[in-house]
Design an enzyme around this catalytic site. Structure first.
Site, mmCIF file in Angstrom:
data_model
loop_
_atom_site.group_PDB
_atom_site.id
_atom_site.type_symbol
_atom_site.label_atom_id
_atom_site.label_comp_id
_atom_site.label_asym_id
_atom_site.label_seq_id
_atom_site.Cartn_x
_atom_site.Cartn_y
_atom_site.Cartn_z
ATOM 1 N N LYS B 26 0.407 -1.191 0.186
ATOM 2 C CA LYS B 26 -0.134 -0.199 -0.044
ATOM 3 C C LYS B 26 0.976 1.054 0.125
ATOM 4 O O LYS B 26 0.392 2.195 -0.662
ATOM 5 C CB LYS B 26 -0.958 -0.089 1.151
ATOM 6 C CG LYS B 26 -1.731 1.275 1.543
ATOM 7 C CD LYS B 26 -2.740 1.331 2.694
ATOM 8 C CE LYS B 26 -3.878 2.003 2.452
ATOM 9 N NZ LYS B 26 -5.064 1.360 1.160
ATOM 10 N N ARG B 96 -3.223 3.168 8.846
ATOM 11 C CA ARG B 96 -3.031 1.861 8.465
ATOM 12 C C ARG B 96 -2.532 0.801 8.385
ATOM 13 O O ARG B 96 -1.289 1.840 7.608
ATOM 14 C CB ARG B 96 -3.971 1.643 7.237
ATOM 15 C CG ARG B 96 -5.229 2.371 6.938
ATOM 16 C CD ARG B 96 -5.687 2.650 5.200
ATOM 17 N NE ARG B 96 -7.520 2.904 4.920
ATOM 18 C CZ ARG B 96 -7.647 4.318 5.070
ATOM 19 N NH1 ARG B 96 -6.941 4.978 4.595
ATOM 20 N NH2 ARG B 96 -8.845 4.837 5.019
ATOM 21 N N GLY B 105 -8.019 -8.683 6.528
ATOM 22 C CA GLY B 105 -8.476 -8.845 7.407
ATOM 23 C C GLY B 105 -7.552 -8.966 8.580
ATOM 24 O O GLY B 105 -8.079 -8.568 9.292
ATOM 25 N N MET B 107 -4.798 -7.034 9.674
ATOM 26 C CA MET B 107 -4.294 -6.423 10.890
ATOM 27 C C MET B 107 -5.105 -4.928 11.105
ATOM 28 O O MET B 107 -6.823 -4.952 10.480
ATOM 29 C CB MET B 107 -3.381 -5.670 10.248
ATOM 30 C CG MET B 107 -1.738 -6.884 10.865
ATOM 31 S SD MET B 107 -0.344 -6.321 9.648
ATOM 32 C CE MET B 107 -0.925 -6.195 8.033
ATOM 33 N N ARG B 362 -3.420 -0.568 -7.233
ATOM 34 C CA ARG B 362 -2.846 -2.594 -6.967
ATOM 35 C C ARG B 362 -3.911 -3.158 -7.930
ATOM 36 O O ARG B 362 -4.023 -2.637 -8.437
ATOM 37 C CB ARG B 362 -3.194 -2.927 -5.454
ATOM 38 C CG ARG B 362 -4.418 -2.987 -5.427
ATOM 39 C CD ARG B 362 -4.918 -3.969 -3.624
ATOM 40 N NE ARG B 362 -6.167 -3.932 -3.863
ATOM 41 C CZ ARG B 362 -6.879 -4.170 -2.956
ATOM 42 N NH1 ARG B 362 -6.592 -4.367 -1.792
ATOM 43 N NH2 ARG B 362 -8.355 -4.233 -2.324
ATOM 44 N N HIS B 480 -8.602 -43.854 -7.015
ATOM 45 C CA HIS B 480 -8.581 -44.477 -7.991
ATOM 46 C C HIS B 480 -9.716 -43.118 -9.152
ATOM 47 O O HIS B 480 -9.173 -42.471 -9.688
ATOM 48 C CB HIS B 480 -8.753 -45.219 -7.726
ATOM 49 C CG HIS B 480 -8.947 -46.176 -8.991
ATOM 50 N ND1 HIS B 480 -11.142 -45.743 -9.780
ATOM 51 C CD2 HIS B 480 -8.600 -46.567 -9.605
ATOM 52 C CE1 HIS B 480 -10.819 -46.356 -10.587
ATOM 53 N NE2 HIS B 480 -9.645 -46.947 -11.099
ATOM 54 N N SER B 790 11.724 -42.792 -17.600
ATOM 55 C CA SER B 790 10.496 -42.262 -17.639
ATOM 56 C C SER B 790 10.051 -41.977 -16.356
ATOM 57 O O SER B 790 9.933 -42.809 -15.644
ATOM 58 C CB SER B 790 9.441 -42.549 -17.761
ATOM 59 O OG SER B 790 8.293 -41.418 -17.335
ATOM 60 N N CYS B 857 6.518 -39.206 -15.744
ATOM 61 C CA CYS B 857 4.662 -39.402 -16.247
ATOM 62 C C CYS B 857 4.144 -39.736 -15.259
ATOM 63 O O CYS B 857 2.903 -40.330 -15.597
ATOM 64 C CB CYS B 857 4.930 -40.615 -17.518
ATOM 65 S SG CYS B 857 5.626 -41.816 -16.145
ATOM 66 N N TYR B 877 10.899 -33.631 -21.225
ATOM 67 C CA TYR B 877 9.772 -33.282 -21.555
ATOM 68 C C TYR B 877 8.736 -33.574 -20.703
ATOM 69 O O TYR B 877 9.588 -34.638 -19.111
ATOM 70 C CB TYR B 877 9.347 -34.031 -22.834
ATOM 71 C CG TYR B 877 8.788 -35.870 -22.258
ATOM 72 C CD1 TYR B 877 8.011 -36.236 -21.641
ATOM 73 C CD2 TYR B 877 9.672 -36.711 -22.721
ATOM 74 C CE1 TYR B 877 8.282 -37.670 -21.671
ATOM 75 C CE2 TYR B 877 10.137 -37.799 -22.379
ATOM 76 C CZ TYR B 877 9.138 -38.203 -21.888
ATOM 77 O OH TYR B 877 8.896 -39.879 -21.450
#
Lengths: 903, 903
Positions: B26, B96, B105, B107, B362, B480, B790, B857, B877
């Site tokens: 801020k 602030r 919320g 502080m 912001r 599963h 892999s 994989c 990959y």
């Protein structure tokens, strides 16, 4: 150019005992004996390199071999004064295999080579023994047709139809015809006609004539021996024994001498010391007018060599009595051999018509007792140095010494009732009981019992402890029964699949027989054999065996690796200490949870719904645990005691049988449904990878708090009383340093309170198991919060290899058979894989903490090959079952010798 | 000497947006706005260093702070032309918090500081609004007593008894007395008497007077904000969000401006572009005569900023209509901000008596659709470069785009029936079915169904595939159902514990309600919410979205990591290819085993007692498998397809329910007892570590032979037909190089036959999964027999961490809560532990084979954080579910940008 053939004889030899790789064991020792002047029949050895060449070149020989062979034969002829293939007094030769390591019965032998239509008459004339000569010829034809000709013909006859069996049947028919009972009743004429019949049959079946040329016989025999290296049997044997295929065998060609030429001839075997007791006395037996194979076959009772070798009841004259001069000559050779080889030798000799020949020498096989005595006495007599003495006893031989065993003489006369896996060594005898409670009750009444179960669980431990031995019909070498029994040094056989246990009827059905509770069994846990009835046991008391004491002291001087024991109770700890343990490497606290007055609190804790309820239940265990630890600290005064916090999943502590659940519900004031549902909730798909180890202490910090308090209060109170208690608190199953950090914070907090209320514990350490692969590869992080690591190589193997030890029976034996793993990795640590995790952990751990104490407390801690590995990678100590401690002391000493880190 | 305070205002500032760490988000943005000439109410920021000092020094300030604060107040006074604490036209201040990262919320804030008995009259005079001033005073007292005084008194009042609640009740009583409905009905006199009552109550309860000194109010407020950084709520929030405690918060002290001074005043919020669609149009809303909190509270319907912001049905005048000059000024600032920050901004503004003030800016929050559009358009407009554009869209936002979703507007108006774990993203609606068969049947008839199960097993796969979505009452994120659904990009909610499924009655009991098969449900799989009835779904078609196409092309230009997909069927492969997959990284062959005409052969194989019977059963599968592979090769023409040989344990293929076993027995001509006993024999204690993976192919080489033949014949035939099939055969669960060697020999042999009978396959590769820890640490040995690795990071995590993913629910969530693992290691790879195993394997593998192809994989292949890791360690990959491919393309591009390996 390579030299392929090494001759020996007449006090000289081209080879030596050092050339075992090239000449094989037999050839190297023949050369050595010749060199030191022993009367070895002359001959020569064709090297293993020829074998390799032969099998790599489609069974062709190196070009230079022919000429070398001719030279070698001439050399042998010259020494023996006879000529190969010469009609007048012909030289006969034997052809025998001889690999680097003995492969008994795996390869071929051909004797009496050189007998042909031309040489037969000359030999008859020279020996004046026609029957002897024709018998030699018969033997040659039999061996040659079988070993050389049938194989060369590429024939695989059906079972019982081999040429040898066909020839044997011809002989049987002849004996039947003449109504002879024994072979020796066959006359020279019988044998002559038999050899004729043999030759006809051979031509018929194999399509070739039996060769009448001595050189053809010789080359054929040599080739058959080399080819047998690649035979099916030999290849299978090598795969099992782990012998490389490229070693090859040598071939020994040697002049024949005959112990069966008449009453002036004889053959015998001897050990330079007594192989059963180790006593320094020449020991052996012999047969007059016989060949070597007759001694081995055991059809005739042999004569003793001397009075020291005489068995009770044997009244046959000894060689010493009958021919003192030959006996004296033999004793001279015996002395020469022991002095030369500095080890007990197993020798073969033959007396041919009054002349003594030495045919073979090799290091003699021995049992544990004799190995130990010989090693100690040979050092004391100045024959060997201490390092050699230490290498003369195998760890397994030492193990053999430490258990009562079934008397082998008696065992030989009994047939086993069933066979299982040899899970706990030694012998035991006792009455069958089928439940742990009954085992405990009967044992209290002084009965010796054997607990027989399908498989065991932690709930059976009290009965297992009370029993003399444990026998299960299921499970493998790392099943619960096996692990617990080995931990106690108790005789145990597992996976005895022939047993069908009818618990409700109190019966065991085994191979058609019914045994009942109360019937007596004898177990040979070293071999896995079960006998009906009581067989006598023999035992030595390790504490009273001076040789053992001396030997183990030498081990301790030599080794650098520390040896601790795994023990859960003060009496086990005391025993471990007596056997030489320098601390406890693993005290499992969970066994302490099972005693009846404790288990109810454990179950209350598990069933608790609120943390406060759980806490109050667990705190009930504090006084019990404190007392347990006090006892162990006292037993191990001044030595470290590593105590592992609770490890097994909680479902091991709750009953799984419905009736027990109902009882528990009543006891706890719950409904059976509540109990059942809690038990079900605790079930896991893969309990090995489930909620256990430090995960319990993180979920339920009050468990850790209670255990830490019990350990620390017990230790602090002892210290205050002037004792030297050295607790090492070990957190199990740590994979992430934050797990250890979490548990350590609890322990540190408790210690701070204990320190203030009771006092300091000067030798307190807090560390962890390294048994999760992640723990091994992040050991650098873990080391920052650990005072020590103890490798749990059982679990590290399970997780690292991805094998559940309970399930691996379905593929692991096949893996070992196929050579994928050289050995069961639960028996001996898998050095290249799990060992690599250990190496990584050591490297990473010591990198951040140079003085990190490192040990191992898995089953591998008692395995000699694993101990070598642990020494080599630099662990501080191994921990094993108390009964394995002496074995580990020896293995550690041998490891140090091997690495040359100690004298 | 450190500087602690940074002033801003009047077109200048000591701080800047770059000083976020020191000034908080801020404060940094207030400074930046002031610097670029935006009308920010003057003020100053006390740096985060003061917070750190304050909390480390027992709530004392650095000595120099007092003087700096006085200077800063004078500076603010000068710019605002008013004086703090001065009776005539006094300056009021706000205090602030403002941390580096927004902690909404968490502080404290105190407004209207500086109102005292001395300044109240001056403000009344200046504003001519007595009611306004007393209302400000009432607010100050309420906030200050709560935030500063109660906390300072160290009081923790019981719930509902806090000073704020007590004061609120005083106001309620007053309203009741006057019969007022709304706060704004309170008159100035009411408010004056109320503030008197407040002060009395405060003295009573907290024992101290409300301070009447402006500096005391200011210091008290500053201290309260700094102290709130260490408050319970903030600490808990930081632990969850992983925000370090030592960052601290800054404090922003700023001149108050009022949007509630009358009809010439207003307050509003705006987005520089539309946050819902991404359209380049100023978007916002405002309220006349109101304070910022009124906009947020949503009690009044706000006016639109302009026509582009008008919601349907809203007829309130826009700012653009009412005050065009102020709107134009605001638009100028909007343009300036976008140009300056080069990103969409979320701004707050206030108009005080006709003067526009900018209070905050912001980066604006956005959804996936708008993030994508803005990134593409901002690049096209030259506002940002491509690298920045690529970093503006989160992978999760892209994922959001790719699934139909429940219309959020509609969802807001419905209450969820139940909540489970969000296992498969997107939305779905359909009729409840409770069995997979019914799901399949109804789906064939064109019905949309949702399969609801306790949990799913491989036997349910056909029904899962037919259903729109899957809902289970048990299981976790890697159960599963979750794995399969994610693989298909299917909506799925698991572990929805409120569901009690009564399969026999065809009912689901949920929170007291009974649903029946056929009732309609809607699932939000992204949030895990279940709704009754059909809610509308919205979806975009990725193939038609030009922005997406463009954006993903940029990803592909930027990334170096290859992206493949996991797909088991030709249609999945085709879809993967369409979504940008450059190959298949994992085809699981076991799913192919479950189709009805195949499973019977599989079961025959399993039940076979002789190798020949087993072989003949398995060979029945050859034509089916060949056809499967042919389809996938065609779909992936020219791209590699990695096919994994059979992996799961055999017990997954046999029925476990008694009735199914009886049916199977009838079908197979066996007794139910035989079936049961075979099924039991297949059961394992730890199936994860059991007889599976290549262990099957080693035990039953005919399985490997059949699968290799199916793959190789299909590929060779395609090649012969002119296609470009590129099979990569992958052997699972290899821990020892000899396992791979064994399997490779079989495959090589089959290939030799196929090559001779059909022809060559130019792009054939044979490799292995690295998923067993032993495999990782012996990767150098394995690489000698592998063309590729892999990484199976699912299993590697299970074995490496020793967590069974099915069982870890009992402790892993607790572990993550406690911060032992920063995240569930099954969701995002555990970089320091399992990642270390991956690093070791890469290093060892590439050391012996530099061109070893490396991929992954496991589930982690689709997780952005894991993809960053895989890029960093140098994999070739990653492979993920087809629907994750675009996400992976983005994550890979971002990883490349992060590492700076690409522009």
């Amino acid at each position: 150019m390579s030299k392929y053939i090494y001759s020996f004889g007449a006090g000289k030899a081209e080879g030596s005992a050092q050339m075992r790789n090239l000449l094989g064991g037999k050839g190297a020792n023949l050369a050595e004996m010749a060199s030191i002047g022993l009367p070895v029949p002359a001959g020569f050895t064709i090297s293993t390199e020829v074998c390799t060449y032969f099998n790599a070149h489609d069974r062709n020989y190196p070009p230079a071999l022919q000429e070398e062979l001719d030279t070698a034969i001439r050399h042998t002829e010259k020494i023996m004064g006879r000529h190969f293939g010469q009609p007048d007094n012909p030289l006969l030769l034997s052809v025998r295999s001889g690999a680097r390591i003995s492969m008994p019965g795996m390869m071929e032998t051909v004797l009496n080579i050189g007998l042909t239509s031309k040489t037969l008459p000359g030999l008859v004339e020279h020996t004046s023994n026609e029957r002897f000569v024709w018998d030699c010829y018969r033997r040659l034809i039999t061996m040659y047709s079988d070993v050389v000709m049938e194989k060369a013909a590429g024939i695989s006859p059906p079972e019982g139809q081999g040429i040898r069996q066909q020839l044997d049947r011809l002989m049987d028919e002849l004996k039947e015809k003449h109504d002879y009972e024994y072979d020796h009743q066959l006359t020279a004429a019988d044998l002559k006609s038999l050899t004729d019949a043999y030759k006809v049959r051979i031509k018929d079946v194999l399509g070739k004539e039996f060769p009448d040329d001595p050189m053809e016989q010789l080359w054929g025999s040599i080739g058959a021996v080399f080819a047998s290296w690649d035979g099916k049997r030999a290849v299978a044997y090598r795969r099992i024994e782990g012998i490389p295929n490229d070693w090859g065998t040598a071939v020994n060609v040697q002049a024949m001498v005959f112990g069966n030429l008449g009453e002036n001839s004889a053959t015998g075997v001897g050990f330079t010391r007594n192989p059963a007791t180790g006593e320094n006395a020449f020991y052996g037996e012999w047969l007059p007018n016989a060949q070597g194979e007759d001694v081995v076959a055991g059809l005739r009772t042999p004569n003793p060599l001397n009075e020291a070798s005489r068995n009770e009841g044997n009244t046959l004259p000894s060689l010493e009595e009958l021919t003192p001069h030959l006996y004296k000559e033999l004793v001279d050779y015996r002395n020469k051999l022991e002095e030369h080889y500095t080890d007990m030798q197993d020798v073969e000799f033959t007396i041919e018509d009054g002349t003594l020949y030495m045919l073979q020498t090799r290091a003699g096989k021995r049992n544990g007792m004799s190995a130990l005595r010989m090693a100690v006495e040979m050092f004391q007599d100045g024959l060997i140095d201490k390092a050699t003495a230490l290498q003369r006893v195998q760890p397994s031989q030492l193990d053999e010494l430490l258990h009562p065993m079934v008397d082998p003489e008696e065992e030989r006369t009994h047939n086993a009732l069933a066979k299982g896996l040899p899970a706990g060594p030694g012998g035991a005898t006792g009455k069958i009981v089928l439940t742990p409670d009954k085992a405990e009750n009967l044992a209290k009444q002084g009965e010796k019992v054997i607990l027989v179960r399908t498989e065991t669980s932690p709930e059976d431990v009290h009965g297992m402890h009370a029993a003399e031995a444990i026998l299960t019909s299921r499970g493998g070498m790392t099943s619960h029964a096996a692990l617990v029994a080995r931990g106690w040094g108790k005789c145990c056989i597992v996976g005895c699949q022939d047993l069908d246990i009818k618990l409700d009827r109190g019966e065991i059905h085994v191979n058609g027989m019914i045994l009942r509770e109360g019937d007596v069994l004898t177990l040979n846990g070293t071999k896995g054999l079960v006998y009906q009835g009581a067989l006598p046991l023999i035992a030595i008391d390790p504490a009273k065996n001076e040789n053992l004491k001396t030997f183990l002291e030498w081990c301790d001087e030599t080794r650098s690796l520390g040896i601790r024991a795994n023990a859960d109770r003060p009496e086990d700890a005391a025993q471990a200490r007596q056997l030489g343990a320098a601390g406890i490497g693993l005290t499992r606290t969970e066994h302490m949870f099972f005693e009846p007055e404790r288990i109810k609190h454990v179950r209350q804790m598990i069933l608790a719904e609120e943390p406060e309820e759980r806490r109050s239940a667990i705190m009930q265990l504090l006084p019990f645990q404190k007392e347990d630890f006090r006892g162990i600290f006292l037993a191990m005064e001044g030595l470290p005691v590593t105590i592992r916090l609770l490890d097994p999943p909680l479902h091991e502590f709750v009953p799984h049988e419905k009736s027990h659940q109902i009882k528990l519900a009543t006891d706890m004031g719950r409904t059976p449904e509540e109990i059942r549902s809690r038990v079900e909730a605790l079930e896991e798909f893969n309990p090995m990878l489930g909620h256990r180890g430090c995960r319990l202490g993180i979920s339920y910090p009050e468990i850790t708090e209670m255990q830490a308090r019990a350990i620390l209060e017990a230790a602090a109170e002892l210290v205050r009383e002037g004792h030297d208690a050295r607790p090492e608190i070990m957190v199990p199953l740590v994979g992430h340093f934050k797990e250890l950090q979490n548990q350590r914070e609890i322990i540190d907090e408790v210690y701070e309170e204990v320190r203030q209320s009771i006092g300091e514990i000067p030798h307190l350490a807090i560390g962890t198991m390294i048994e999760v692969p992640r723990g091994a590869v992040t050991a650098d992080e873990i080391a920052t919060v650990a005072d020590f690591f103890s490798f749990g190589t059982n679990d590290l193997t399970q997780m690292g290899c991805g094998f559940s030890r309970d399930d691996s029976g379905s593929f692991l034996p096949h893996y070992v058979d196929q050579g994928i793993y050289p050995e069961d990795p639960f028996q001996s640590i898998d050095q290249s894989g799990i060992g690599e995790l250990v190496r990584i952990a050591i490297e990473k751990g010591r990198r951040v903490k140079a003085d990190l104490k490192l040990g191992v407390c898995g089953e591998h801690g008692g395995d000699p090959a694993s101990i070598h590995f642990f020494h080599q990678v630099g662990l501080d100590y191994v921990s094993c079952s108390p009964f394995r401690v002496p074995v580990a002391r020896l293995a550690a000493a041998q490891a140090a010798l091997k690495q040359g880190t100690k004298p």
